[in-house]
Structure formats: structure tokens, C-alpha cells
Design a protein around this motif. Structure first.
Motif, short mmCIF file in Angstrom:
data_model
loop_
_atom_site.label_atom_id
_atom_site.label_comp_id
_atom_site.label_asym_id
_atom_site.label_seq_id
_atom_site.Cartn_x
_atom_site.Cartn_y
_atom_site.Cartn_z
N ARG A 187 1.09 -1.38 -0.40
CA ARG A 187 0.57 0.46 -0.20
C ARG A 187 0.65 0.84 -0.10
NH1 ARG A 187 -4.18 0.20 4.45
NH2 ARG A 187 -4.74 2.37 3.31
N VAL A 188 1.85 1.29 0.13
CA VAL A 188 3.35 2.53 0.22
C VAL A 188 3.22 2.65 -1.14
CG1 VAL A 188 5.41 3.38 0.65
CG2 VAL A 188 4.17 1.79 2.44
N ASP A 189 2.90 4.04 -1.34
CA ASP A 189 3.26 4.87 -2.29
C ASP A 189 4.31 5.26 -3.16
OD1 ASP A 189 3.27 7.00 -4.15
OD2 ASP A 189 1.23 7.37 -4.54
N LYS A 190 5.21 4.64 -2.84
CA LYS A 190 6.67 4.60 -3.50
C LYS A 190 7.22 6.06 -4.05
CE LYS A 190 7.87 0.41 -4.91
NZ LYS A 190 8.08 -0.32 -3.83
N ALA A 191 6.60 7.30 -4.55
CA ALA A 191 6.69 8.47 -4.63
C ALA A 191 5.95 9.60 -3.79
CB ALA A 191 6.18 9.21 -5.79
N ILE A 192 5.16 9.27 -2.50
CA ILE A 192 5.23 9.73 -1.48
C ILE A 192 5.79 9.83 -0.39
CG2 ILE A 192 3.18 10.41 -0.10
CD1 ILE A 192 1.08 10.01 -1.24
N HIS A 193 6.43 7.96 -0.39
CA HIS A 193 7.16 7.92 0.61
C HIS A 193 8.22 8.47 0.83
CE1 HIS A 193 8.93 4.93 3.55
NE2 HIS A 193 9.95 5.02 2.88
N GLU A 194 8.76 8.87 -0.23
CA GLU A 194 10.43 9.03 -0.94
C GLU A 194 10.02 10.61 -0.25
OE1 GLU A 194 14.26 9.50 -1.46
OE2 GLU A 194 13.05 7.56 -1.69
N GLU A 195 9.11 11.57 -0.71
CA GLU A 195 8.65 12.86 -0.97
C GLU A 195 8.60 12.82 0.90
OE1 GLU A 195 5.79 16.41 -1.86
OE2 GLU A 195 5.57 14.57 -2.23
N PHE A 196 8.19 11.78 1.64
CA PHE A 196 8.33 12.20 2.79
C PHE A 196 9.63 12.11 3.94
CE2 PHE A 196 7.68 10.12 7.39
CZ PHE A 196 6.42 10.30 7.98
N GLN B 84 12.43 12.83 2.52
CA GLN B 84 12.98 14.17 2.13
C GLN B 84 12.62 14.61 2.63
OE1 GLN B 84 15.88 13.57 0.04
NE2 GLN B 84 15.73 11.80 0.48
N ALA B 85 11.67 15.19 3.67
CA ALA B 85 11.38 16.29 3.68
C ALA B 85 11.08 17.28 5.19
CB ALA B 85 8.77 15.93 4.25
N GLY B 86 12.09 16.43 5.45
CA GLY B 86 12.63 16.52 7.38
C GLY B 86 11.41 17.29 8.36
N ASP B 87 11.64 18.14 8.58
CA ASP B 87 11.06 18.40 9.10
C ASP B 87 9.48 19.24 9.05
OD1 ASP B 87 11.26 21.30 8.46
OD2 ASP B 87 11.96 21.96 10.25
N GLN B 88 9.45 19.09 7.22
CA GLN B 88 8.19 19.10 7.05
C GLN B 88 7.28 17.51 6.39
OE1 GLN B 88 6.61 22.29 6.07
NE2 GLN B 88 8.18 23.02 7.44
N GLN B 89 7.66 16.75 6.69
CA GLN B 89 6.73 15.61 7.09
C GLN B 89 5.12 15.92 6.99
OE1 GLN B 89 8.70 13.04 10.27
NE2 GLN B 89 10.23 12.52 8.15
N GLY B 90 5.07 16.26 7.69
CA GLY B 90 3.19 16.61 8.52
C GLY B 90 2.60 16.78 7.06
N ARG B 91 3.18 18.16 6.77
CA ARG B 91 3.16 18.15 5.16
C ARG B 91 2.83 17.77 4.05
NH1 ARG B 91 5.64 20.78 1.14
NH2 ARG B 91 4.62 21.74 -0.52
#
Length: 114
Positions: A3-12, A14-21
Motif C-alpha cells: 500500500r506504500v506509494d513510493k513517490a509519497i514515501h520518498e517525498e516524506f 526527504q521532507a525533514g521537519d516538513q513531513q506533516g505537510r
């Protein structure tokens, strides 16, 4: 894992302290893990706002403030939203909450304004 969307997971990752965003931006993707995480979070948020409303019974209204509210209003407004379902799910005391006006303050920097 399937169920993991690889693109979202990678963005997550790389987001650092912006993961909630990242979760918030992708929360409306039906059936995604981000949507599930957002629904769980806003259910918990709604339940706590309901608890506070029952503690204080603010007849003038309960004001939900902050950036979280303004940025995710779609998960808060509407009687079928995860937030409102949890807010009103108080058993026999749910009727008390029907009498408490609930307001979403859309100003994100309210804490800085005082």
C-alpha cells in the motif's frame, strides 16, 4: 508494504521537519496511507476537542485555532468528517455538544497575535 506509494514515501523521507505537510498534501488520495493517517489524527483531534467542550461547556462557543485547523479544514468541516464524528461521539453526552457552537479560526498565526 504493497500500500506504500513510493513517490509519497520518498517525498516524506526527504521532507525533514516538513513531513506533516507531505501527509496533509496527500491526505485526500482515497485509500492511501496518508489519507488513513490523516483520518486517524483528525479523529483523535475531534475527540479531544469534544472532551474539552464537555469539561468547560463553553456556551459562547469552542474556538479551534492554529495552522493545523486552517490547513486541513476539509477534514474538520461537515457532519461526516472524521473530526466531527469523533467530536460528537460522546454517548449520552453527545447532545450537550450539539448546544456548543464550534468555530474554526482560519488565521494561522493566532498565537503570535496574542
Amino acid at each position: 508494504p504493497e500500500r506504500v506509494d513510493k513517490a509519497i514515501h520518498e517525498e516524506f523521507l526527504q521532507a525533514g521537519d516538513q513531513q506533516g505537510r507531505v501527509v496533509g498534501i496527500n491526505a485526500e488520495k482515497e485509500g492511501s496511507l496518508t489519507a488513513q493517517a490523516a483520518q486517524i489524527m483528525f479523529s483523535a483531534y475531534g475527540a479531544e476537542v469534544g472532551n474539552a467542550s464537555l469539561k468547560f461547556i463553553p456556551t459562547g462557543g469552542m474556538f479551534v485555532t492554529g495552522g493545523l485547523t486552517a490547513k486541513n479544514i476539509g477534514l474538520i468541516q461537515g457532519s461526516d468528517s472524521p473530526f466531527m464524528k469523533a467530536y460528537l461521539d460522546k454517548g449520552r453526552l453527545g447532545n450537550v455538544l450539539q448546544t456548543v457552537p464550534l468555530f474554526a479560526v482560519m488565521t494561522e498565526d493566532i498565537g503570535l497575535r496574542g
